[in-house]
Design an enzyme around this catalytic site. Structure first.
Site, PDB file in Angstrom:
ATOM      1  N   ASP A 494      11.862  96.220 -54.399  1.00 19.12           N
ATOM      2  CA  ASP A 494      10.688  95.662 -53.735  1.00 19.12           C
ATOM      3  C   ASP A 494       9.768  96.850 -53.453  1.00 19.12           C
ATOM      4  O   ASP A 494      10.214  97.999 -53.448  1.00 19.12           O
ATOM      5  CB  ASP A 494      11.140  94.988 -52.428  1.00 19.12           C
ATOM      6  CG  ASP A 494       9.985  94.326 -51.693  1.00 19.12           C
ATOM      7  OD1 ASP A 494       9.053  93.850 -52.362  1.00 19.12           O
ATOM      8  OD2 ASP A 494      10.010  94.315 -50.458  1.00 19.12           O
ATOM      9  N   THR A 496       6.759  97.152 -50.787  1.00 21.31           N
ATOM     10  CA  THR A 496       6.424  97.438 -49.388  1.00 21.31           C
ATOM     11  C   THR A 496       7.681  97.497 -48.545  1.00 21.31           C
ATOM     12  O   THR A 496       8.485  96.570 -48.534  1.00 21.31           O
ATOM     13  CB  THR A 496       5.479  96.349 -48.838  1.00 21.31           C
ATOM     14  OG1 THR A 496       4.397  96.207 -49.759  1.00 21.31           O
ATOM     15  CG2 THR A 496       4.947  96.725 -47.484  1.00 21.31           C
ATOM     16  N   ARG A 681      -3.661  99.274 -50.499  1.00 16.46           N
ATOM     17  CA  ARG A 681      -3.410  97.834 -50.327  1.00 16.46           C
ATOM     18  C   ARG A 681      -4.704  97.244 -49.793  1.00 16.46           C
ATOM     19  O   ARG A 681      -5.202  97.673 -48.740  1.00 16.46           O
ATOM     20  CB  ARG A 681      -2.273  97.644 -49.330  1.00 16.46           C
ATOM     21  CG  ARG A 681      -2.003  96.186 -49.016  1.00 16.46           C
ATOM     22  CD  ARG A 681      -0.632  95.789 -49.453  1.00 16.46           C
ATOM     23  NE  ARG A 681      -0.395  94.372 -49.184  1.00 16.46           N
ATOM     24  CZ  ARG A 681       0.635  93.945 -48.489  1.00 16.46           C
ATOM     25  NH1 ARG A 681       1.502  94.788 -47.989  1.00 16.46           N
ATOM     26  NH2 ARG A 681       0.830  92.646 -48.315  1.00 16.46           N
ATOM     27  N   ASP A 883      13.390  88.633 -50.121  1.00 16.73           N
ATOM     28  CA  ASP A 883      14.216  88.948 -51.283  1.00 16.73           C
ATOM     29  C   ASP A 883      15.617  88.356 -51.200  1.00 16.73           C
ATOM     30  O   ASP A 883      16.467  88.695 -51.999  1.00 16.73           O
ATOM     31  CB  ASP A 883      14.344  90.478 -51.432  1.00 16.73           C
ATOM     32  CG  ASP A 883      13.002  91.174 -51.323  1.00 16.73           C
ATOM     33  OD1 ASP A 883      12.064  90.679 -51.948  1.00 16.73           O
ATOM     34  OD2 ASP A 883      12.897  92.186 -50.614  1.00 16.73           O
TER      35      ASP A 883
END
Length: 1247
Positions: A494, A496, A681, A883
């Site tokens: 992942d 972030t 971002r 996740d």
């Protein structure tokens, strides 16, 4: 079986099963009874171990409707069999959601329902007296009940309110008032008590289950046999070891059950307020809840006893129990009108409105006299928490070749034992040995080949690895997966919070005014911006809340809000109850925004108050952030204003699609790319003034689709997401170890590519090909456009597709090599389109894709499945929140969480960075190699002992009781448990350990050692018989004293002789030689580099080996009568002892040379090279050196010798890589489009 009725239950789900119906058959049962008596109960044990045979052996096939017993088989790769008994219950309806004729219902005392034939005693249910009660068949499997459905002609599982496909609007209109007591009782017949009951089995039950394990039955058989041979001491020692093993196992299992029970039982039974009709509220126990009940969530929060959907009010929830993510989440009420309300309620889709069982509601937000209510959706084991507990209670077998091969290997040993069995019988008959001795000795050979300590020794390596992992902050809830970590060849990360820092820093803001961007500004808290809609949006558009006086919530929201410098205030319960008007959450700027110079002026003080009050904003309604929608919004009202405003924030491309196009600056795309290419971002903001006629009640029922439209674009917030210090180094180590890395993120594509370049996942010289797929539209087929992103080295300002500045010839030449010079990047939308319309391209793309952006949680899981389908062993590393699915689905999921153990993944790291990944892989490799070493050693131990016994049988002798005892306890146990202690090697290497015991190098290793041991044992056996002093040993023999050879032989006849013939020269010779062979193979097999630390670092093992070597050499060269008598060995001449020392040294040297020379150098380096890196690019060979030429010649010869020439790779992703290497049209050229209608879709048309 083809002609018989087979049905599928749980179709399409993870626990999908085939089911067959059976009924008892009398003649089969009589036959089984007779067989069981004749076999001494062994047939019953066999039928217990094999449920399929158990059912087929006692029943005949019938339809599912008439079945008394069901045979179930999972449809996954494990094909597990289960049996289940069909029960019957009586109910006034057929399904839990049938509407009852309430006037005719009266209640009866508790009754029992029996199956008319099976007569199974039912659980006590409250029954309903009807003139014609319905008979319902059901069975229970893994804590879940399945009921017969006449319409489907199959069994089905009732999960809860989702079964009736009810829309969100219907939940508000039909289900929000609650159930009557009668209806609740009726539904409880089907759904049972609302509890996740983890029954802790009694020690007696656990003991019976453990003792009936095939291994312990074999042990029992062996002990009886050894006792019959008068090996009482050895039998007693094995019984003692087995008792300790069983006791340890029972203690561990019981402890796990108790821990799970305590974890589940905590807060599982609570008192709840249940609504009966619109007004009545009564107190009830949470165990009485059923789907459809309406419960009141108290203001001070609660632990949820079920899954429920919020229909009124707002809740702040801590979901760390489920996700491992301790950041509070805001849950809002289910939409009651609009497009979204018309959709069927789906727990995954509407999880922002769903309160999950086991999660902690910290506090609720409610308005003037209204209660916070939720409709119960699922209860008991059907809840999310229940499913997690079920997955722990009934885990799937670990899909690992090691365990499968271990059984095959044991079967081979049993085959070898079979040869010995026949040999012993033939030899004994030829020597006219009594029948009972023949039976005992021939069966004894079989017991020797299966080592008693094998399971314990195999587990030891994993236990030691688990301890070492715990020391570095990695906690494990599935120890069997540690071995699997040793095989990982691809890891998904992942972005972030995993590759980058969790918190984002505000880099700056760029506001949009009149359709164009203002220059970027670093500060949002400037006084000149206080009254702007941009800052109001930053201050109000979030899901933050105050918990114990502290503002808490999502880290991104916290950063944005703190950048404004505003203050968040929430009404107290007293204020809400006291004021009839609404008291929403309020945000306002601090008082210091007015210049200090004017503070003393009374006029400015009045101005200050009015300005402040006009800036004060009340948050009327929140639409929380959704990963699928990639946005969140709020409805607010400024103090003193008559109208309300809507503020929106989210992914820039989503926000602009919801805005009026004239408010979006023309340079939007270029500006966005500028920031995202640099790895920032970017979040876009938008605003809309709502109609003044909208009241608070109207807003509460509006759908978000009606509010999130026709917005005015406000600008961009640029957040800096710094890469963690450890990230680049860890990814470099993984790449050097030839482990592929991917990024799977919910962030923007270009930001993801930029981060991938910055952290080294994509190197500077490598191209990134964006596969931009769009679904079919207006008669145009689905298509993929291939964009080549510019390299950072080329400073080209280009917003359209850029072709890499390579000569066409160079481009083509490079693509003919299997290089790593390009990576694919896909968005979530493209991944979904390609999966649906271009299934033939999915595997080709994931073979080289490194960046997956804007991926929804379920897409992450889907990606892991695709990668596994092409034979990758996949690891997943994430923060646990979005996740969970992927972490569980991966072969090895590791969650970065502060919690010691999260049910979200098999592994949890308390270290908040990815440095845990190489640690886990290193420990996995070490544990895997340890398992191989231990298994090989235990196999050799069996074979060495088997060879010794077989040779001694030829002279009607055997090893003695205390010799067996010394070998098994002093040598084997000590060595097996200490050789597992080697720590992992300090760095990752390209070479990967083999995944299978049935692999060339390992089989060669075992076979060469078996041959070596056999040669030296036979040599010693024959040599001792050739010695001049050799004779048939008797108690009067004294080979140590040469003068004794002049003694007349007839003395042997008069002396009583040992009937088992243990004491003789052959026995003594083989005892010494075999004892040293055990130690030699242990040292040879206990390898260090490249996966484990060298054995000399393992001091318990080294001390054990040195101690045993010293003791054996001492008793061999300096015989001590007491030890000789104890071990039943005889005195041999000193010269023969020296000869034995030479034989032992030669044996050890040959074993060592064969393992190092043949296995490590010739086979590994020249023949079996496919276990080294498979992701490594093949480079063009440099100019040959003589050494390289010899290596290549040797490799070619040995490859031919071992029949491995042109052998295709065993794994699918290597097949694909080889195919694509020869495909001139792959990867597609820049600026080409691939259409779904084309049969050969990679033959693309240029734009």
């Amino acid at each position: 079986m083809k002609t018989r009725e087979v049905k599928i239950i749980n179709q399409g789900l993870e626990d999908e099963m085939e089911v067959w119906g059976y009924r008892p058959c009398l003649w089969k049962m009589i036959l089984v009874g007779v067989g069981s008596v004749c076999s001494g109960g062994l047939l019953l044990l066999l039928l217990y171990w094999l449920p399929e045979w158990g059912v087929k052996g006692t029943c005949t096939h019938t339809s599912l409707r008439d079945a008394h017993t069901l045979l179930l088989r999972t449809t996954d790769e494990f094909k597990q069999w289960f049996r289940a008994k069909v029960h019957v219950m009586f109910a006034p309806g057929k399904t839990p959601f049938d509407s009852l004729d309430l006037q005719s219902t009266t209640q009866l005392p508790n009754g029992d329902g029996d199956h008319s034939v099976s007569a199974v005693h039912e659980e006590h249910h409250e029954k309903f007296a009807y003139r014609q009660p319905t008979q319902i068949h059901y069975f229970t499997h893994h804590s879940t009940k399945y009921y017969w459905n006449d319409v489907m002609n199959n069994f089905e599982l009732y999960k809860g309110l989702e079964d009736v496909k009810v829309s969100c609007a219907d939940i508000h209109s039909d289900h929000s008032s609650g159930l009557t007591k009668t209806l609740e009782d009726y539904r409880r017949l089907f759904f049972g008590e609302n509890e996740i009951a983890v029954r802790v089995p009694s020690l007696f039950k656990l003991l019976i289950k453990e003792v009936l394990n095939p291994f312990y039955i074999f042990q029992l058989f062996s002990v009886i046999l050894w006792s019959a041979e008068d090996y009482y001491y050895y039998a007693t020692a094995i019984v003692f070891m087995s008792v300790i093993s069983i006791a340890t196992s029972l203690y561990t299992i019981k402890k796990q059950y108790v821990m799970l029970h305590d974890m589940v039982a905590a807060h599982s039974v609570v008192r709840v307020s249940v609504c009966r009709g619109n007004k009545d509220i009564e107190q009830a126990m949470s165990t009485e809840l059923v789907p459809g009940d309406v419960i009141v969530i108290p203001g001070n929060g609660m632990i949820m006893p079920c899954d429920a959907v919020l229909v009124r009010g707002t809740c702040i929830v801590n979901e760390s129990m489920l996700t491992g993510e301790s950041v509070p989440v805001t849950k809002t009420s289910l939409p009651s009108s609009g497009e979204e309300a018309a959709r069927s309620y789906n727990m995954e889709e509407h999880k922002r409105h769903t309160l999950f069982c086991g999660t902690h509601v910290i506090q609720t937000r409610f308005y003037a006299g209204e209660l916070v209510k939720a409709v119960v959706v699922k209860t008991g084991f059907t809840t999310e928490k229940g499913q997690l507990v079920r997955s722990i209670l009934y885990p799937k077998p670990t899909d690992f070749k090691l365990y499968h091969d271990a059984y095959l290997f044991l079967l081979c040993l049993v085959g070898v034992a079979g040869i010995g069995f026949i040999y012993t019988i033939v030899l004994s008959i030829m020597n006219k040995v009594p029948a009972h001795t023949i039976i005992i000795e021939s069966l004894d050979i079989i017991t020797i080949t299966v080592p008693p300590a094998l399971p314990a020794a195999m587990t030891a390596g994993i236990v030691y690895a688990q301890r070492r992992l715990k020391r570095v902050g990695i906690f494990c809830i599935s120890p069997q997966r540690i071995n699997m970590c040793g095989q990982l060849n691809l890891v998904c990360f992942d972005k972030t919070g995993t590759l980058t820092e969790d918190g984002l820093d505000l880099w700056g803001i760029q506001r949009a005014e009149d359709g164009s961007f203002s220059p970027p500004e670093a500060e949002a808290a400037k006084e000149s911006l206080v009254n702007t809609a941009f800052v109001a949006c930053m201050a109000a558009c979030h899901s933050l809340t105050k918990i114990e006086g502290e503002v808490s919530g999502d880290p991104l929201d916290l950063k944005m809000f703190s950048a404004t410098g505003w203050i968040l205030e929430e009404p107290t319960e007293e204020e809400t109850a006291l004021h009839n008007p609404i008291m929403p959450t309020v945000v306002r700027p601090p008082k210091q925004v007015i210049p200090e110079a004017n503070q003393n002026n009374p006029l400015t003080q009045n101005l200050e108050l009015s300005e402040l009050s006009s800036c004060e904003i009340g948050i009327v309604r929140q639409f929380p952030f959704s990963s699928e929608l990639q946005r969140m919004s709020v409805v607010v009202r400024r103090l003193g204003e008559k109208h309300m405003d809507a503020y929106l924030k989210g992914a820039p491309e989503i926000v602009t699609s919801l805005c009026k196009q004239h408010t979006v600056p023309q340079s939007f795309t270029e500006t966005l790319e500028t920031y995202t290419r640099q790895g920032f971002r970017v979040i876009a903001l938008a605003h809309r003034q709502l109609e003044s006629k909208l009241s608070w009640h109207k807003v509460q029922s509006l759908s978000r689709d009606l509010i999130e439209t026709n917005m005015e674009f406000l600008g961009l917030i640029i957040m800096q997401n710094k890469i963690k210090e450890e990230t680049a180094g860890v990814l470099r180590d993984l790449r050097q170890a030839d482990i592929r890395t991917l990024m799977v993120t919910g962030d923007n594509m270009l930001t993801a590519i930029s981060v991938a370049r910055d952290c080294g996942m994509v190197r500077p010289h490598e191209k990134v090909v964006i596969a931009d797929a769009v679904p079919p539209k207006d008669f145009h087929p689905a298509s993929i456009t291939w964009h080549y992103t510019e390299n950072p080295a080329q400073n080209v300002k280009d917003t359209q597709t850029v072709e890499i500045s390579l000569e066409e010839g160079v481009y083509d030449e490079q693509l003919t090599q299997q290089d790593q010079s390009y990576h694919f990047a896909l968005s979530g939308r493209a991944f979904a389109v390609i999966t649906e319309y271009f299934p033939q391209l999915v595997q080709k793309l994931v073979l080289r894709a490194s960046v997956f952006a804007r991926m929804a949680p379920d897409q992450k899981t889907q990606l892991v499945e695709v990668l596994q389908s092409i034979d990758y062993t996949v690891g997943m590393c994430g923060d646990g929140a979005n996740d969970c699915g992927a972490l569980k689905r991966a072969h090895s999921g590791i969650s970065l969480s502060e919690l010691e153990a999260s049910v979200a993944s098999p592994f949890t790291s308390s270290t908040p960075n990815i440095s845990c990944v190489p640690n886990l892989i290193r420990e996995g490799r070490a544990a895997l190699i340890t398992s191989f070493c231990v298994f090989k050693f235990m196999a050799l131990y069996s074979i060495i002992q088997y060879l010794s016994v077989t040779l001694l049988y030829s002279i009607l002798s055997n090893l003695g009781d205390f010799q067996f005892l010394f070998i098994d306890i002093t040598i084997i146990l000590v060595i097996a448990f200490t050789m597992s202690l080697n720590p992992a090697w300090k760095e990752l290497v390209c070479q990967r350990p083999p995944s299978s015991l049935i692999s060339g190098p390992l089989l060669c290793s075992v076979l060469t050692q078996i041959l070596t041991c056999m040669v030296f044992q036979v040599l010693s056996f024959l040599l001792v018989r050739q010695q001049s002093w050799y004779e048939t040993w008797t108690p009067l023999s004294d080979a140590c004293n040469v003068s004794s050879f002049s003694l007349p032989h007839q003395l042997n006849v008069t002396t009583p002789h040992d009937h088992k013939n243990i004491r003789n020269y052959e026995n003594t010779t083989l005892f010494y030689v075999s004892s040293f062979q055990y130690l030699a193979v242990a040292i040879v097999f206990s390898k260090g580099k490249p996966f484990r630390q060298p054995s000399y670092r393992n001091w318990p093992f080294m001390l054990s080996c040195i101690g045993l070597y010293s003791f054996l050499f001492f008793i061999m060269l300096n015989p001590i009568p007491a030890i000789d008598s104890f071990l039943e060995i005889v005195c041999v001449p000193h010269d023969w002892r020296i000869t034995l020392v030479i034989i032992i040294i030669m044996n050890a040297a040959v074993s060592f040379m064969l393992e190092i020379l043949i296995l490590d150098i010739i086979l590994w380096k020249l023949v079996f090279r496919d276990n080294r890196g498979v992701n490594r690019p093949t480079k063009s060979p440099p100019a040959d050196t003589p050494q390289m030429a010899n290596d290549r010649w040797g490799s070619a010869f040995l490859t031919w010798l071992f029949c491995r020439k042109n052998k295709p790779p065993r794994v699918l992703y290597m097949h694909l890589a080889l195919e694509l290497q020869d495909d001139a049209d792959w990867p597609p050229r820049p600026s080409t489009v691939t259409y779904a209608s084309s049969p050969q879709s990679h033959n693309s048309a240029p734009l």
